[in-house]
Scaffold this motif. Structure first.
Motif, short mmCIF file in Angstrom:
data_model
loop_
_atom_site.label_atom_id
_atom_site.label_comp_id
_atom_site.label_asym_id
_atom_site.label_seq_id
_atom_site.Cartn_x
_atom_site.Cartn_y
_atom_site.Cartn_z
N SER A 147 0.69 -1.34 -0.08
CA SER A 147 0.01 -0.15 0.02
C SER A 147 0.97 1.42 -0.07
CB SER A 147 -0.95 0.18 1.31
OG SER A 147 -0.29 0.19 2.43
N PRO A 148 0.49 2.39 -0.22
CA PRO A 148 0.97 3.69 -0.43
C PRO A 148 1.25 4.20 1.07
CG PRO A 148 -0.96 3.95 -1.73
CD PRO A 148 -1.17 2.62 -1.00
N LEU A 149 0.88 3.42 2.08
CA LEU A 149 1.30 3.68 3.55
C LEU A 149 2.83 3.36 3.84
CD1 LEU A 149 0.17 4.57 6.11
CD2 LEU A 149 -0.49 2.02 6.64
N VAL A 150 3.23 2.45 3.12
CA VAL A 150 4.83 2.41 3.30
C VAL A 150 5.66 3.53 3.10
CG1 VAL A 150 6.82 0.87 2.34
CG2 VAL A 150 4.80 -0.11 2.58
N TRP A 151 5.36 4.40 2.02
CA TRP A 151 6.13 5.54 1.59
C TRP A 151 5.86 6.45 2.87
CZ3 TRP A 151 9.27 3.59 -1.16
CH2 TRP A 151 9.11 2.48 -2.20
N VAL A 152 4.45 6.63 3.37
CA VAL A 152 4.19 7.58 4.27
C VAL A 152 5.02 7.40 5.61
CG1 VAL A 152 2.20 8.30 5.87
CG2 VAL A 152 1.87 7.79 3.45
N LEU A 153 4.99 6.03 6.08
CA LEU A 153 6.07 5.61 7.06
C LEU A 153 7.33 6.01 6.72
CD1 LEU A 153 4.87 1.76 7.97
CD2 LEU A 153 5.38 3.72 9.42
N ALA A 154 7.85 5.75 5.54
CA ALA A 154 9.42 5.99 5.69
C ALA A 154 9.72 7.24 5.57
CB ALA A 154 9.71 5.18 4.35
N GLY A 155 8.81 8.17 5.05
CA GLY A 155 9.02 9.55 5.07
C GLY A 155 8.79 10.40 6.35
N ALA A 156 7.82 9.64 7.22
CA ALA A 156 7.57 10.14 8.57
C ALA A 156 8.90 9.80 9.37
CB ALA A 156 6.24 9.44 9.00
N LEU A 157 9.24 8.64 9.23
CA LEU A 157 10.51 8.31 10.09
C LEU A 157 11.86 9.33 9.97
CD1 LEU A 157 11.63 6.60 12.25
CD2 LEU A 157 12.13 4.63 10.74
N GLY A 158 11.84 9.45 8.37
CA GLY A 158 13.01 10.30 7.94
C GLY A 158 12.70 11.60 8.43
N LEU A 159 11.57 12.26 8.48
CA LEU A 159 11.40 13.53 8.75
C LEU A 159 11.52 13.90 10.33
CD1 LEU A 159 10.41 16.36 7.68
CD2 LEU A 159 8.28 15.70 8.10
N SER A 160 11.04 12.75 11.36
CA SER A 160 11.18 12.79 12.52
C SER A 160 12.78 12.87 12.93
CB SER A 160 10.46 11.89 13.27
OG SER A 160 11.10 10.54 13.22
N LEU A 161 13.60 12.01 12.25
CA LEU A 161 14.85 11.90 12.79
C LEU A 161 15.67 13.10 12.15
CD1 LEU A 161 15.66 8.32 11.63
CD2 LEU A 161 15.60 9.34 13.89
N ALA A 162 15.11 14.04 11.13
CA ALA A 162 15.62 15.25 10.54
C ALA A 162 15.41 16.44 11.42
CB ALA A 162 15.29 15.52 9.15
N PHE A 163 14.19 16.40 12.09
CA PHE A 163 13.73 17.35 13.17
C PHE A 163 14.52 17.06 14.43
CE2 PHE A 163 10.95 18.06 16.75
CZ PHE A 163 10.57 19.40 16.61
N SER A 164 14.77 15.98 14.84
CA SER A 164 15.54 15.86 15.90
C SER A 164 17.05 15.98 15.80
CB SER A 164 15.47 14.36 16.82
OG SER A 164 14.20 14.33 17.04
N LEU A 165 17.63 15.96 14.43
CA LEU A 165 18.86 16.10 14.19
C LEU A 165 19.22 17.63 14.02
CD1 LEU A 165 21.66 15.06 13.10
CD2 LEU A 165 20.80 15.16 10.85
#
Length: 539
Positions: free
Chosen positions: A480-498
C-alpha cells in the motif's frame, strides 16, 4: 484472501480452505480456519475478541521470555566468554556488550517477529510496518515522554552518531523498497553496517577514554559513550528467575531435592504478593502460567549469585525439557514428529538420550555446589528461550494476518500499529521509569541506539535467512502507499531531532517533548486516513 468477506457467509469456509493464499505458513493454530469455519458467522465478534485477547497474551509471553530468561542467559554467556574483562588496559567491552549482547536481548522480540514476517512474502509488509512504525513511535512518543518527565541535557556525540547511523539505515531501507527486492549483497550490507556501527561505538569510546587518561572524571554531555550500556546493579533478590531469595534465611540449611524443586518452580513470592497493589496482582496472575512453563523448560544461569542459580533437580529436568521444547517447536513440530525409518519419532529419541544424560548429571552432582560445566546451561537456556520467542512470534504474525483479512487491513498498518506498539511497550515503560529515577540521558540514548539494531539486524537477517542458492533475493513489494508515508515520517522525525536538538544546545525540555508527541499523533492520523483511502496518493 481478502475477498472472503465479499462472499456469502455460507461460502466463507469453503473459500478459505480452497484458496492457497489463505494458508498460514508455520504456527500451531490455523486462525483463518478457526474464525471462518469453526465459529458460525453470527459469532464473528466473539472470535475477534478471543483473538485480540490471545494477541495480548502473546505479547506478554514475548516480554516475559525476553526479560526473565533470554536476557539473563545472554548476559551469562557474555560473562563466560570474558566479554566483561578489560582489553588492552581500557574497558572497551562495556560498549561492545551494550551494542551486541544487550541490544540483542532487548530487541529479540522485534528481530524474531521480523524474521518470521519476512519468511512469507504475504506478511513482509508486517515486518516493514513494524520496523518503521516502532522507529517512529520510539523516536517521538518515547523520546518525547522522557523530555516531558525529566528535562535534561542529551549526550551530544552518542546522539549525533546514533541519529546519523539510523538515518543511513532508513535511507537504505527506502532504496530497497523502491527497488522492490533485496539481494544477497544488500542483506549483507545491512549486517555489515551494524558491524561498522559497533566498531564505531567501541573506537569512539576508546579514543575518548584515551584522551582523558581513562580517569574517573564524571562524563560530560559530549562523552562518546552509550549510556544504554550501563545497567544499574540490581539489589539482591530481584535478579531474573529469582522468586524467593529476598527472604533467604540467615543460616544456610540443607534442603531436600524435592523441596528445592518445588521452591525453584514457584513463580510467586507470597510476601511480595501481599504488599503489592491489586493491579500488579492481576497482571501477575496472567503471567504465572507463562512463567511456570518457562521455569520448567528454560534454565537460567546467574553469575551474580554465589551458586550461579544452580538448582540440581530443576536443572536436571531442564536437560530433558529444553531439548524436547526445541524439537517440538522447530518448524512447528515438523522435525520433532518426524518418524525415523517410519518407526520411531524424533521426540522419542531425544527423550531417551536426554533422560539418560539427566540421570548421569543428577548422580554425579550435589545440591550445594554447581558443576564446573554449569555455564553450558546458559547456552541451553539461550537456545530454549529463543525457541519460545520464535514460536510466540510466529503465532503473533499469523494472528495479525488473520485480523487483517477479517477487517480488510493491509499488513503495513497492522505492523505500524499493533505489532509496533506491542513490541515497543516494554521499552516505553522501562525508558520512562529510567527517566523518573534520574537517568533521562540513558533512556534517551536507548531510544535511538536500540532501534538501530532492530532495523539493521531485523531486515538484514530476516531477508538473509529467506534466501536460497537458487533464489538469492527477497521481493519486498509495498502492499500500500502507506509504506512511503511511514518511510517519509520516520526520516522527517529523525531530521527534526537532528536539527532541533543541537539548536537547543542539547538542552531538551517539555516543549521538545510536546512537539514530538504532536508529530506522532499527526503521523498516525495521516497513516490511518491513507489506509482507509481518505487521503489518496498518485500511483
Amino acid at each position: 484472501c481478502w475477498e472472503v468477506r465479499k462472499h456469502n457467509s455460507s461460502e466463507w469456509c469453503q473459500f478459505i480452505r480452497s484458496n492457497p493464499d489463505c494458508r498460514l505458513d508455520g504456527g500451531f493454530l490455523d486462525y483463518l480456519d478457526g474464525v471462518f469455519c469453526v465459529f458460525p458467522p453470527q459469532l464473528l465478534p466473539l472470535a475477534v475478541t478471543l483473538y485480540a485477547l490471545w494477541l495480548l497474551y502473546l505479547f506478554i509471553i514475548l516480554g516475559v521470555t525476553a526479560e526473565k530468561f533470554f536476557c539473563p542467559n545472554l548476559s551469562a554467556i557474555s560473562t563466560n566468554l570474558k566479554l566483561s574483562h578489560n582489553v588492552a588496559g581500557f574497558s572497551l567491552t562495556s560498549p561492545l556488550h551494550g551494542v551486541t549482547f544487550l541490544a540483542f536481548g532487548n530487541g529479540a522480540p522485534d528481530v524474531f517477529s521480523a524474521v518470521v514476517a519476512f519468511s512469507d512474502p504475504r506478511t513482509a509488509g508486517l515486518a516493514i510496518g513494524a520496523v518503521f512504525g516502532a522507529g517512529v513511535f520510539v523516536t517521538t512518543v518515547v523520546a518525547g515522554g522522557i523530555a516531558l518527565v525529566k528535562p535534561f541535557t542529551a549526550a551530544s556525540r552518542p546522539f549525533l552518531r546514533d541519529v546519523i547511523f539510523y538515518m543511513v539505515a532508513v535511507f537504505l531501507t527506502f532504496v530497497v523498497l523502491y527497488l522492490g527486492r533485496i539481494k544477497l549483497g544488500e542483506a549483507l550490507g545491512y549486517l555489515g553496517l551494524y558491524v561498522f556501527y559497533v566498531l564505531t561505538v567501541v573506537l569512539c569510546t576508546w579514543i575518548h577514554r584515551r584522551q582523558r587518561g581513562d580517569g574517573l572524571a564524571p562524563p560530560g554531555a559530549w562523552e562518546p559513550e552509550m549510556p544504554t550500556d550501563v545497567e544499574a546493579p540490581e539489589p539482591p533478590g530481584t535478579n531474573s528467575g529469582d522468586y524467593g531469595e529476598e527472604y533467604r534465611p540467615l543460616l544456610p540449611s540443607r534442603e531436600t531435592s524435592l523441596r528445592i524443586l518445588a521452591s525453584a518452580l514457584s513463580p510467586l513470592d507470597y510476601r511480595k504478593w501481599r504488599r503489592k497493589p491489586w493491579y500488579w496482582r492481576l497482571f501477575k496472575a496472567f503471567r504465572v502460567p507463562v512463567e511456570l512453563l518457562l521455569l520448567l523448560t528454560v534454565p537460567v544461569v546467574d553469575p551474580d549469585k554465589d551458586d550461579l542459580n544452580w538448582r540440581r533437580p530443576l536443572n536436571c529436568l531442564h536437560i530433558l525439557t529444553s531439548p524436547l521444547l526445541c524439537v517440538l517447536t522447530l518448524k512447528s513440530g515438523a522435525y520433532g514428529l518426524y518418524q525415523i525409518q517410519g518407526i520411531f519419532p524424533v521426540w522419542g529419541l531425544v527423550t531417551l538420550v536426554a533422560s539418560a544424560l539427566a540421570l548421569i548429571i543428577f548422580i554425579t552432582t550435589s545440591n550445594e555446589e554447581p558443576p564446573k560445566y554449569h555455564c553450558v546451561f546458559a547456552f541451553l537456556g539461550f537456545l530454549a528461550s529463543a525457541m519460545w520467542i520464535n514460536a510466540a512470534a510466529t503465532e503473533l504474525v499469523n494472528i495479525l494476518r488473520t485480523l487483517g483479512v477479517i477487517f480488510q487491513l493491509s499488513n503495513t498498518v497492522l505492523g505500524l500499529t499493533l505489532l509496533a506498539w506491542g513490541n515497543s511497550i516494554g521499552d516505553t515503560f522501562s525508558d520512562l521509569t529510567m527517566a523518573r529515577q534520574g537517568y533521562p540521558r540513558m533512556a534517551f540514548s536507548a531510544c535511538f541506539g536500540g532501534i538501530i539494531f532492530n532495523i539493521l539486524v531485523g531486515v538484514g537477517l530476516g531477508c538473509l535467512l529467506q534466501m536460497t542458492s537458487s533464489q538469492p533475493l527477497v521481493k519486498l513489494e509495498p502492499d500500500s502507499p502507506l509504506v512511503w508515508v511511514l518511510a517519509g515520517a520516520l526520516g522527517l522525525s529523525l531530521a527534526f531531532s537532528l536539527v532541533t536538538v543541537p539548536a537547543q544546545c542539547f538542552q531538551l525540555g517539555k516543549a521538545y517533548g510536546l512537539c514530538l508527541i504532536a508529530y506522532y499523533l499527526l503521523f498516525l492520523s495521516v497513516a490511518l486516513l491513507t489506509e482507509f483511502r481518505v487521503i489518496r496518493f498518485p500511483a
